[in-house]
Design a protein around this motif. Structure first.
Motif, PDB file in Angstrom:
ATOM      1  N   VAL A   1       0.857  -1.173   0.000  1.00  0.00           N
ATOM      2  CA  VAL A   1       0.000   0.000   0.000  1.00  0.00           C
ATOM      3  C   VAL A   1       0.900   1.232   0.000  1.00  0.00           C
TER       4      VAL A   1
ATOM      5  N   TRP B   1      -6.695  -2.382  15.122  1.00  0.00           N
ATOM      6  CA  TRP B   1      -5.708  -3.004  14.238  1.00  0.00           C
ATOM      7  C   TRP B   1      -5.030  -4.220  14.840  1.00  0.00           C
TER       8      TRP B   1
ATOM      9  N   ARG C   1      -1.896   7.904   7.975  1.00  0.00           N
ATOM     10  CA  ARG C   1      -3.152   7.989   7.235  1.00  0.00           C
ATOM     11  C   ARG C   1      -3.771   6.598   7.078  1.00  0.00           C
ATOM     12  N   PHE C   2      -2.939   5.601   6.828  1.00  0.00           N
ATOM     13  CA  PHE C   2      -3.423   4.214   6.714  1.00  0.00           C
ATOM     14  C   PHE C   2      -4.190   3.823   7.979  1.00  0.00           C
TER      15      PHE C   2
ATOM     16  N   MET D   1       1.080   4.641   0.907  1.00  0.00           N
ATOM     17  CA  MET D   1       0.323   5.582   1.731  1.00  0.00           C
ATOM     18  C   MET D   1       1.133   5.888   2.994  1.00  0.00           C
TER      19      MET D   1
ATOM     20  N   ARG E   1      -6.029   5.504   9.750  1.00  0.00           N
ATOM     21  CA  ARG E   1      -7.353   6.136   9.817  1.00  0.00           C
ATOM     22  C   ARG E   1      -8.346   5.459   8.872  1.00  0.00           C
ATOM     23  N   SER E   2      -7.917   4.435   8.146  1.00  0.00           N
ATOM     24  CA  SER E   2      -8.818   3.702   7.245  1.00  0.00           C
ATOM     25  C   SER E   2      -9.531   2.597   8.025  1.00  0.00           C
ATOM     26  N   ASP E   3     -10.354   1.804   7.335  1.00  0.00           N
ATOM     27  CA  ASP E   3     -11.089   0.731   8.003  1.00  0.00           C
ATOM     28  C   ASP E   3     -10.114  -0.317   8.526  1.00  0.00           C
TER      29      ASP E   3
END
Length: 181
Positions: free
Chosen positions: A96, A137, A102-103, A98, A105-107
């Motif tokens: 990924v 996570w 920020r990662f 990114m 803050r994703s699902d």
């Protein structure tokens, strides 16, 4: 970069020369994977700040079921993706491109093992640990490997984290953390 053990053990790969890229030293990786040996088989791995991917690739080589690599530098992520393809590991590895913060803050998806080796000059470690713990996570028994500059070990809330193992080698501190029960 050399993969030390497992299916790809002994294989060497070129490393990107991007500024700030600092692959984990072979002897530190060997110590880490000795620590992880009892829990690594079948683990779902997240390699944040992946860089060369040395930690996540070593985990895949030694029996982890899958790995997600997060790297913000496009050229470094592209080199890592090419390496994953060269190893024919695309069914078990995802790269990924990114920023790791920020990662997070994703699902969320729960991982069994997280490698956390942010740039030494950053002060992101404590915030990223909080994001992992509070963001969903981490699986119930997840372990988090942290690598940082010696003298800059994370500030651990004893109610939230327990340091299972730690070591200093040269100018690097590394430790294996688990959420406190």
């Amino acid at each position: 970069m050399r993969i030390i053990g497992g299916d790809w053990g002994g294989r060497r790969f070129p490393v990107s020369t991007a500024a700030g890229l600092r692959p984990t030293a072979d002897r530190n990786r060997e110590t880490l994977f000795n620590w992880l040996q009892p829990t690594l088989r079948g683990a779902r791995v997240l390699d944040l700040f992946a860089g060369t991917g040395a930690l996540g690739l070593e985990a895949l080589s030694r029996g982890a079921s899958c790995a997600t690599f997060v790297e913000r530098s496009r050229p470094v992520a592209a080199a890592l993706q090419a390496l994953v393809e060269r190893l024919e590991a695309t069914s078990r590895a995802r790269v990924v491109t990114m920023d790791a913060r920020r990662f997070l803050r994703s699902d969320p998806v729960a991982f069994d093992l997280v490698f956390l080796d942010p740039p030494f000059a950053s002060d992101w470690l404590d915030a990223v640990l909080t994001g992992l713990a509070e963001g969903g996570w981490l699986a119930d028994t997840a372990q988090v490997y942290v690598e940082t500059r010696a003298g800059h070990a994370p500030t651990l809330d004893p109610g939230a984290w327990a340091c299972q193992r730690q070591k200093t080698a040269g100018d690097v501190w590394f430790g294996l953390l688990q959420r406190a029960e």
